[in-house]
Scaffold this motif. Structure first.
Motif, PDB file in Angstrom:
ATOM      1  N   UNK A 199       0.529   7.325   9.744  1.00 14.26           N
ATOM      2  CA  UNK A 199      -0.585   6.783  10.519  1.00 14.26           C
ATOM      3  C   UNK A 199      -1.891   6.879   9.740  1.00 14.26           C
ATOM      4  N   UNK A 200      -2.079   7.984   9.021  1.00 15.40           N
ATOM      5  CA  UNK A 200      -3.283   8.115   8.208  1.00 15.40           C
ATOM      6  C   UNK A 200      -3.347   7.074   7.105  1.00 15.40           C
ATOM      7  N   UNK A 201      -2.216   6.836   6.438  1.00 18.58           N
ATOM      8  CA  UNK A 201      -2.184   5.817   5.385  1.00 18.58           C
ATOM      9  C   UNK A 201      -2.416   4.426   5.964  1.00 18.58           C
ATOM     10  N   UNK A 231      10.962   2.763  13.151  1.00 20.24           N
ATOM     11  CA  UNK A 231      11.891   3.222  12.111  1.00 20.24           C
ATOM     12  C   UNK A 231      11.947   4.744  12.078  1.00 20.24           C
ATOM     13  N   UNK A 232      10.788   5.398  12.245  1.00 17.81           N
ATOM     14  CA  UNK A 232      10.771   6.859  12.240  1.00 17.81           C
ATOM     15  C   UNK A 232      11.511   7.427  13.436  1.00 17.81           C
ATOM     16  N   UNK A 233      11.356   6.820  14.594  1.00 23.01           N
ATOM     17  CA  UNK A 233      12.071   7.286  15.782  1.00 23.01           C
ATOM     18  C   UNK A 233      13.581   7.187  15.569  1.00 23.01           C
ATOM     19  N   UNK A 234      14.034   6.040  15.080  1.00 21.74           N
ATOM     20  CA  UNK A 234      15.467   5.865  14.855  1.00 21.74           C
ATOM     21  C   UNK A 234      15.981   6.808  13.774  1.00 21.74           C
ATOM     22  N   UNK A 235      15.271   6.888  12.655  1.00 23.15           N
ATOM     23  CA  UNK A 235      15.716   7.768  11.581  1.00 23.15           C
ATOM     24  C   UNK A 235      15.708   9.230  11.978  1.00 23.15           C
ATOM     25  N   UNK A 249       6.360   8.671   2.268  1.00 23.36           N
ATOM     26  CA  UNK A 249       6.211   9.854   3.116  1.00 23.36           C
ATOM     27  C   UNK A 249       7.495  10.670   3.147  1.00 23.36           C
ATOM     28  N   UNK A 250       8.651  10.004   3.217  1.00 17.73           N
ATOM     29  CA  UNK A 250       9.928  10.715   3.203  1.00 17.73           C
ATOM     30  C   UNK A 250      10.108  11.488   1.895  1.00 17.73           C
ATOM     31  N   UNK A 257       5.399  -3.576   4.033  1.00 19.86           N
ATOM     32  CA  UNK A 257       4.435  -2.599   3.533  1.00 19.86           C
ATOM     33  C   UNK A 257       4.584  -1.260   4.246  1.00 19.86           C
ATOM     34  N   UNK A 258       4.758  -1.269   5.568  1.00 23.48           N
ATOM     35  CA  UNK A 258       4.887  -0.005   6.288  1.00 23.48           C
ATOM     36  C   UNK A 258       6.195   0.687   5.918  1.00 23.48           C
ATOM     37  N   UNK A 259       7.225  -0.065   5.586  1.00 23.30           N
ATOM     38  CA  UNK A 259       8.475   0.545   5.138  1.00 23.30           C
ATOM     39  C   UNK A 259       8.281   1.253   3.800  1.00 23.30           C
ATOM     40  N   UNK A 260       7.492   0.653   2.917  1.00 20.93           N
ATOM     41  CA  UNK A 260       7.200   1.296   1.633  1.00 20.93           C
ATOM     42  C   UNK A 260       6.399   2.579   1.832  1.00 20.93           C
TER      43      UNK A 260
END
Length: 293
Positions: A123-125, A183-187, A233-234, A225-228
């Motif tokens: 979120x910060x990025x 994506x974060x929720x699912x992962x 972050x991961x 872009x958000x996936x990148x």
């Protein structure tokens, strides 16, 4: 497949890994307020946002990405489906993420801390990119020729005049936090659970992607872009392994010495003692004994 640091679903949660509830509430609320204020601060760059939108649209066409209109045309075949897509966009984003964090906090504290860090970093990025690269969504770009399904079919979370919208920044399309959070929720749920059905959580980001594109709120590049950003972050914030449980050893230690497996040598036989002949008695003793009879 077993993920590093993951826990079986049936194991009791480690309460020692659960951070204080009040601190977490203040932290999450504070991050949300900062994000909202930051998005408001990005308002006012209308001309730059439309110029960037034209560049993104041209870049997608040069990369031969599928047109966003192809997804929207599927929705527009059914007004009910379009209304459901708008409702999903408006109502699922925040509640799904909040429920995800609440469940992790209660059932998987260690995964909660990891997920909260990832979401905060993402979120910060995204906020920094909103400030540096204002972008009008495709529903506002005349060259895209798309319908603003929220305004036409409802419901919508945006005002009718984007330039004067005081509730939300409509020029913060890049990147799409709708898709990134999904994506974060699912992962996060896939890593934290062991059910054979856990892969169905991938339907959430898939449906979200179709919704954000079909309602013309985001470009394909917004999700790329958000996936990148999420991948970075991961890599920077990996899930820590659980500390091994150590058996309690009383002090001082009473551990017995290990038993030797070497067989002892047989004891050497004792040397034979010298033979001592019976003592001879004198003949006079026999004679005297016979006289007494």
């Amino acid at each position: 497949m077993r993920y590093a640091g993951s826990e079986p679903a049936g194991r009791e949660p480690d309460s020692t890994a659960r951070p204080p509830l009040l601190r977490e509430l203040l932290l999450v609320v504070g991050l949300f307020v900062i994000y909202k204020l930051g998005r408001q601060a990005a308002n006012g760059h209308v001309e730059e946002a439309y110029r960037n939108a034209g560049n993104v649209w041209d870049l997608e066409r040069s990369l031969h990405l599928p047109g966003e209109g192809a997804v929207q045309n599927l929705l527009l075949h059914d007004e009910t489906l379009t209304h459901l897509a708008n409702t999903y966009y408006a109502t699922v984003h925040f509640p799904a993420t909040l429920l995800f964090l609440v469940w992790l906090y209660w059932r998987r504290p260690r995964h909660y801390v990891w997920s909260r860090r990832i979401l905060a970093a993402l979120t910060g990025a995204a906020l920094a990119l909103h400030l540096l690269f204002p972008l009008a969504p495709p529903r506002l770009l005349a060259a895209a020729g798309l319908v603003d399904t929220g305004q036409v079919y409802g419901p919508t979370v945006y005002g009718a005049t984007p330039a004067t919208d005081s509730m939300a920044n409509q020029f913060a399309a890049m990147p799409s936090l709708h898709f990134g959070w999904a994506v974060m929720v699912a992962g996060g749920l896939i890593v934290a659970t062991r059910s054979r059905w856990r892969w169905l959580w991938l339907l959430h980001p898939l449906v979200t992607l179709l919704v954000i594109v079909g309602t013309a709120n985001h470009y394909w590049l917004d999700s790329i872009v958000v996936s990148a950003l999420l991948a970075v972050a991961f890599a920077a914030l990996p899930l820590r392994r659980a500390e091994p449980v150590r058996a309690h050893v009383p002090w001082p230690s009473t551990v017995s010495a290990p038993t030797s497996t070497v067989l002892p040598h047989p004891a050497d036989p004792a040397p034979p003692t010298a033979y001592t002949p019976p003592r001879a008695h004198p003949a006079s003793s026999y004679a005297s004994s016979g006289a007494r009879r």
